[in-house]
Write a protein that holds these residues in place. Structure first.
Motif, PDB file in Angstrom:
ATOM      1  N   PHE A 119     -11.234 -18.605  -1.491  1.00 29.10           N
ATOM      2  CA  PHE A 119     -10.361 -19.144  -2.054  1.00 29.10           C
ATOM      3  C   PHE A 119      -8.799 -18.239  -2.762  1.00 29.10           C
ATOM      4  CE2 PHE A 119      -9.206 -21.258  -6.171  1.00 29.10           C
ATOM      5  CZ  PHE A 119      -9.360 -22.232  -5.856  1.00 29.10           C
ATOM      6  N   ASP A 120      -9.716 -17.668  -3.517  1.00 30.04           N
ATOM      7  CA  ASP A 120      -8.518 -16.467  -5.042  1.00 30.04           C
ATOM      8  C   ASP A 120      -7.694 -15.170  -3.615  1.00 30.04           C
ATOM      9  OD1 ASP A 120     -11.464 -15.841  -4.221  1.00 30.04           O
ATOM     10  OD2 ASP A 120     -11.420 -15.335  -6.950  1.00 30.04           O
ATOM     11  N   HIS A 121      -8.298 -15.290  -2.623  1.00 26.22           N
ATOM     12  CA  HIS A 121      -8.171 -14.140  -2.170  1.00 26.22           C
ATOM     13  C   HIS A 121      -7.957 -13.278  -0.383  1.00 26.22           C
ATOM     14  CE1 HIS A 121      -6.958 -11.164  -6.041  1.00 26.22           C
ATOM     15  NE2 HIS A 121      -8.081 -11.768  -6.174  1.00 26.22           N
ATOM     16  N   PRO A 122      -7.199 -12.844   0.013  1.00 24.84           N
ATOM     17  CA  PRO A 122      -7.235 -12.217   1.723  1.00 24.84           C
ATOM     18  C   PRO A 122      -9.010 -12.245   1.635  1.00 24.84           C
ATOM     19  CG  PRO A 122      -5.212 -12.139   0.403  1.00 24.84           C
ATOM     20  CD  PRO A 122      -6.163 -12.026  -0.604  1.00 24.84           C
ATOM     21  N   PRO A 124      -9.405  -6.281  -4.941  1.00 31.68           N
ATOM     22  CA  PRO A 124      -7.150  -5.773  -3.305  1.00 31.68           C
ATOM     23  C   PRO A 124      -7.013  -4.957  -4.126  1.00 31.68           C
ATOM     24  CG  PRO A 124      -8.843  -8.592  -4.339  1.00 31.68           C
ATOM     25  CD  PRO A 124      -9.335  -7.285  -4.902  1.00 31.68           C
ATOM     26  N   ASP A 125      -6.429  -4.438  -5.615  1.00 34.37           N
ATOM     27  CA  ASP A 125      -5.879  -3.922  -5.771  1.00 34.37           C
ATOM     28  C   ASP A 125      -5.992  -2.403  -5.480  1.00 34.37           C
ATOM     29  OD1 ASP A 125      -3.868  -5.717  -6.963  1.00 34.37           O
ATOM     30  OD2 ASP A 125      -5.929  -5.849  -7.724  1.00 34.37           O
ATOM     31  N   THR A 126      -7.159  -2.484  -4.981  1.00 36.38           N
ATOM     32  CA  THR A 126      -7.612  -0.611  -4.763  1.00 36.38           C
ATOM     33  C   THR A 126      -7.754  -0.792  -2.761  1.00 36.38           C
ATOM     34  OG1 THR A 126      -9.365  -0.921  -6.053  1.00 36.38           O
ATOM     35  CG2 THR A 126      -9.532   0.832  -4.517  1.00 36.38           C
ATOM     36  N   LEU A 127      -7.360  -1.531  -2.639  1.00 39.48           N
ATOM     37  CA  LEU A 127      -7.101  -1.789  -0.985  1.00 39.48           C
ATOM     38  C   LEU A 127      -5.139  -1.689  -1.224  1.00 39.48           C
ATOM     39  CD1 LEU A 127      -9.010  -4.428   0.215  1.00 39.48           C
ATOM     40  CD2 LEU A 127      -8.727  -2.034   1.120  1.00 39.48           C
ATOM     41  N   LEU A 128      -4.762  -2.716  -1.172  1.00 33.73           N
ATOM     42  CA  LEU A 128      -2.808  -2.791  -1.492  1.00 33.73           C
ATOM     43  C   LEU A 128      -2.502  -1.211  -2.041  1.00 33.73           C
ATOM     44  CD1 LEU A 128      -1.247  -4.162  -0.796  1.00 33.73           C
ATOM     45  CD2 LEU A 128      -0.460  -5.362  -3.051  1.00 33.73           C
ATOM     46  N   THR A 129      -3.060  -0.583  -2.805  1.00 37.42           N
ATOM     47  CA  THR A 129      -2.643   0.923  -3.069  1.00 37.42           C
ATOM     48  C   THR A 129      -2.123   2.325  -2.082  1.00 37.42           C
ATOM     49  OG1 THR A 129      -3.030   0.536  -5.420  1.00 37.42           O
ATOM     50  CG2 THR A 129      -2.527   3.007  -4.465  1.00 37.42           C
ATOM     51  N   PRO A 130      -3.295   2.142  -0.761  1.00 35.83           N
ATOM     52  CA  PRO A 130      -2.826   2.946  -0.354  1.00 35.83           C
ATOM     53  C   PRO A 130      -2.164   2.797   1.204  1.00 35.83           C
ATOM     54  CG  PRO A 130      -5.578   2.663  -0.262  1.00 35.83           C
ATOM     55  CD  PRO A 130      -4.894   2.290  -1.221  1.00 35.83           C
ATOM     56  N   SER A 139      -5.158  -7.598   2.786  1.00 33.88           N
ATOM     57  CA  SER A 139      -6.126  -7.266   1.248  1.00 33.88           C
ATOM     58  C   SER A 139      -5.419  -8.158  -0.236  1.00 33.88           C
ATOM     59  CB  SER A 139      -5.536  -5.802   1.121  1.00 33.88           C
ATOM     60  OG  SER A 139      -3.897  -5.854   1.109  1.00 33.88           O
ATOM     61  N   LYS A 140      -3.980  -7.868   0.317  1.00 33.62           N
ATOM     62  CA  LYS A 140      -3.372  -9.066  -1.287  1.00 33.62           C
ATOM     63  C   LYS A 140      -2.393  -9.841  -1.031  1.00 33.62           C
ATOM     64  CE  LYS A 140      -3.478  -9.347  -6.480  1.00 33.62           C
ATOM     65  NZ  LYS A 140      -3.385  -8.200  -7.384  1.00 33.62           N
ATOM     66  N   TYR A 141      -2.150 -11.451  -1.572  1.00 30.87           N
ATOM     67  CA  TYR A 141      -1.228 -11.927  -0.673  1.00 30.87           C
ATOM     68  C   TYR A 141       0.583 -11.179  -1.600  1.00 30.87           C
ATOM     69  CZ  TYR A 141      -4.234 -16.103  -0.125  1.00 30.87           C
ATOM     70  OH  TYR A 141      -5.210 -16.424   1.247  1.00 30.87           O
ATOM     71  N   THR A 142       0.295 -10.108  -2.543  1.00 29.61           N
ATOM     72  CA  THR A 142       1.451  -9.445  -3.458  1.00 29.61           C
ATOM     73  C   THR A 142       1.539  -8.486  -2.398  1.00 29.61           C
ATOM     74  OG1 THR A 142      -0.250  -8.420  -4.553  1.00 29.61           O
ATOM     75  CG2 THR A 142       0.974 -10.682  -5.792  1.00 29.61           C
ATOM     76  N   ALA A 143       1.272  -8.163  -1.522  1.00 25.45           N
ATOM     77  CA  ALA A 143       1.996  -7.421  -0.316  1.00 25.45           C
ATOM     78  C   ALA A 143       3.105  -7.692  -0.004  1.00 25.45           C
ATOM     79  CB  ALA A 143       0.969  -7.181   0.921  1.00 25.45           C
ATOM     80  N   VAL A 144       3.684  -8.638   0.340  1.00 21.79           N
ATOM     81  CA  VAL A 144       4.995  -9.490   0.480  1.00 21.79           C
ATOM     82  C   VAL A 144       5.949  -8.577  -0.301  1.00 21.79           C
ATOM     83  CG1 VAL A 144       5.310 -11.163  -1.542  1.00 21.79           C
ATOM     84  CG2 VAL A 144       6.375 -11.638   0.682  1.00 21.79           C
ATOM     85  N   PHE A 145       5.451  -8.193  -1.378  1.00 18.91           N
ATOM     86  CA  PHE A 145       6.426  -7.518  -2.598  1.00 18.91           C
ATOM     87  C   PHE A 145       6.939  -5.900  -1.937  1.00 18.91           C
ATOM     88  CE2 PHE A 145       4.876  -9.947  -6.434  1.00 18.91           C
ATOM     89  CZ  PHE A 145       5.542 -10.842  -5.835  1.00 18.91           C
ATOM     90  N   THR A 146       6.083  -5.563  -0.952  1.00 20.52           N
ATOM     91  CA  THR A 146       5.944  -4.041  -0.888  1.00 20.52           C
ATOM     92  C   THR A 146       6.797  -4.444   1.061  1.00 20.52           C
ATOM     93  OG1 THR A 146       3.779  -3.618  -1.465  1.00 20.52           O
ATOM     94  CG2 THR A 146       4.677  -2.146   0.647  1.00 20.52           C
ATOM     95  N   VAL A 147       6.447  -5.571   1.751  1.00 16.27           N
ATOM     96  CA  VAL A 147       7.439  -5.978   2.506  1.00 16.27           C
ATOM     97  C   VAL A 147       8.839  -6.149   2.392  1.00 16.27           C
ATOM     98  CG1 VAL A 147       8.273  -7.459   4.543  1.00 16.27           C
ATOM     99  CG2 VAL A 147       5.481  -7.377   3.952  1.00 16.27           C
ATOM    100  N   SER A 179      -2.776 -13.711  10.645  1.00 18.37           N
ATOM    101  CA  SER A 179      -3.549 -15.120  10.829  1.00 18.37           C
ATOM    102  C   SER A 179      -4.480 -15.940  10.828  1.00 18.37           C
ATOM    103  CB  SER A 179      -3.193 -15.083  12.742  1.00 18.37           C
ATOM    104  OG  SER A 179      -3.954 -14.080  12.843  1.00 18.37           O
ATOM    105  N   PRO A 180      -5.873 -15.115  10.294  1.00 18.02           N
ATOM    106  CA  PRO A 180      -7.110 -15.667  10.083  1.00 18.02           C
ATOM    107  C   PRO A 180      -6.737 -16.017   8.156  1.00 18.02           C
ATOM    108  CG  PRO A 180      -7.371 -13.224  10.722  1.00 18.02           C
ATOM    109  CD  PRO A 180      -6.356 -13.794  10.982  1.00 18.02           C
ATOM    110  N   VAL A 181      -6.264 -15.774   7.392  1.00 17.56           N
ATOM    111  CA  VAL A 181      -5.800 -15.789   6.101  1.00 17.56           C
ATOM    112  C   VAL A 181      -4.830 -17.959   6.606  1.00 17.56           C
ATOM    113  CG1 VAL A 181      -4.418 -15.351   4.341  1.00 17.56           C
ATOM    114  CG2 VAL A 181      -5.074 -14.137   5.408  1.00 17.56           C
TER     115      VAL A 181
END
Length: 498
Positions: free
Chosen positions: A49-52, A139-145, A181-189, A222-224
């Motif tokens: 519901f709240d995160h990937p 999720p931010d712990t994952l998105l960092t590396p 890991s997190k939807y905000t990964a789009v900013f890294t893209v 795609s699972p998300v």
């Protein structure tokens, strides 16, 4: 090692901090977010519901074997070690780019790459907030590396004449995992695209590898999209509303920036200042593109903070800024700014140690029950077990709470009993356990740190609630919190429950 090299000092520092993290990780129970994401691993799904889903998937192997918090916390500790190691590696790569060893740039002479890497490492170690994410998996712990990995690939793309097919595949995998890991990964893209666009003479959009990377990333995430499609896109709707927050106010933006400096330390701000002070006239566009790994997410989060945001959301951005900070601090150190840098470092390390001490002690001795933030870390295992015992003894349908932050620990420590959140807000608990059936009897768990009046009344709520037992949580003789357990009978709906 009579005179350790800067790289040796970096390794020594990382190892010391890792030992501290491990000791803390075995000292207390799960926080609310840790328990919530651990439940992801027990209820495996394509998304949530709240995160990937990656924050749950990565824990599943360990959680299938053990429920020990310390063992499960080896995962965020490993991710922290990878992140700090990547900060050091990226600093060396960035140092080479600025020195012009592969790009022909001419610039001011910098201290050695290992010296800059050591400064970047120490800046991260001295930042208070990242230690929280190194112990508790978010999720931010994952998105960092993953963000740092993409930044490293961006640097390699700038330094190479041509990206190999293997480079593109690695980039695609990192993009896909970041999306999981997190939807905000789009900013890294967006930041990665800005690096590609900064070098006009390098073709990339017409390379097969670029499109292969995009296909790999899309397949991985795609699972998300499938899960959200099946569930009426509830996760995207929630994130849009959550990110927008409440009514926008400029004072919240100012508070956000102040909190960021406090959470990540003024040493980082000083390092950025000394880096930007150099000017870097010969390759400003390249550096600005690389700095977008920080400025794109930070600017967006700062703008969103006017409606409300959380300070740890910017952690991947600060880690991506750390290599620049390390170069700035190393340059300032060579220019006799040692007293300022060492003073800030000592103060921040002292604050981190004080924070660690409060965590172990259960909070400041003078804190009252509702003002002690450390009280949230203790007592939940006993409370969950007590609630489960009372539920079995009284033939209750399950356990009920009146806020989802209370439900995560209750569901983790009282498993496999269902936990029902008695509000009208849709959340992950509705997907896991459904709605509390009409006429049901439950054990209502109430915690002094976030207490509620039992929901009874005419026409809605429970017909009656009777206090069965209470449990006190103490740490070194200090009362941290109390738990109340009530038998509530004949649930009649949530129309009047708040």
């Amino acid at each position: 090692m009579r005179h350790p090299s800067p790289s040796s000092w970096a390794v020594i520092s990382i190892c010391i901090v890792a030992i501290v993290h491990l000791a803390l990780g075995f000292s207390f129970g799960f926080s609310v977010d840790e328990a919530h994401y651990a439940l992801y691993a027990q209820h495996l799904a394509w998304s949530y519901f709240d995160h990937p889903p990656l924050v749950g998937w990565i824990q599943w192997p360990l959680i299938a074997l053990t429920t020990s918090e310390g063992v499960i916390r080896l995962i965020p500790e490993a991710l922290w070690l990878i992140s700090v190691s990547l900060v050091y590696r990226i600093t060396l790569e960035l140092h080479d780019v600025i020195q012009g060893r592969s790009s022909g740039y001419l610039t001011n002479v910098l201290p050695s790459g290992p010296s800059c890497g050591l400064m970047a490492t120490l800046a991260v170690i001295a930042a208070p907030l990242p230690h929280v994410l190194s112990i508790g998996l978010l999720p931010d712990t994952l998105l960092t590396p993953l963000s740092l990995g993409l930044m490293l690939m961006a640097l390699r793309w700038l330094r190479k004449e041509r990206f190999s097919l293997g480079d593109w595949i690695i980039t695609g995998v990192l993009l896909g995992l970041a999306g999981l890991s997190k939807y905000t990964a789009v900013f890294t893209v967006v930041a990665l695209l800005m690096v590609f666009l900064s070098a006009k003479r390098k073709p990339w959009i017409n390379q097969p590898g670029f499109w292969l990377a995009g296909i790999i990333a899309c397949v991985l995430i795609s699972p998300v999209f499938y899960w959200n499609w099946v569930n009426d896109w509830i996760s995207f709707k929630y994130q849009i509303a959550h990110g927008a927050g409440g009514t926008w106010a400029l004072r919240r933006v100012a508070a956000f920036i102040g909190i960021q400096i406090a959470c990540f330390g003024p040493l980082m701000v000083v390092g950025v200042y000394f880096f930007l002070k150099q000017g870097w006239r010969n390759h400003r566009l390249t550096l600005l593109a690389l700095l977008s790994f920080f400025f794109v997410p930070f600017t967006i989060f700062a703008a969103l903070s006017g409606g409300g945001s959380l300070p740890h959301w910017t952690t991947p951005a600060w880690f991506c800024l750390a290599p620049f900070i390390g170069i700035g601090l190393a340059k300032a150190w060579s220019q006799q700014r040692r007293r300022l840098i060492s003073s800030l470092f000592i103060v921040q390390i002292a604050l981190c140690l004080i924070g660690f001490g409060f965590v172990l002690a259960g909070g400041p001795p003078s804190a009252n029950l509702k003002a002690n933030p450390m009280a949230d870390l203790y007592g939940w295992q006993s409370a969950g077990q007590k609630a489960a015992e009372l539920a079995h003894a009284n033939n209750a349908t399950g356990i009920a709470v009146q806020n989802w932050t209370l439900g995560s620990r209750a569901a983790w420590y009282a498993q496999p009993l269902p936990v029902y959140v008695l509000d009208q807000r849709q959340d992950q608990f509705d997907l896991w356990f459904g709605q509390l059936p009409l006429g049901a009897n439950v054990i209502l768990l109430n915690w002094s740190g976030l207490s509620y009046v039992p929901p009874t009344g005419k026409g809605a709520g429970f017909e009656s609630c009777r206090l069965l037992d209470s449990l006190e949580t103490r740490r070194f003789g200090q009362l941290l919190s109390t738990f109340d357990f009530s038998l509530c009978t004949n649930w009649r709906g949530a129309d009047l429950v708040r």
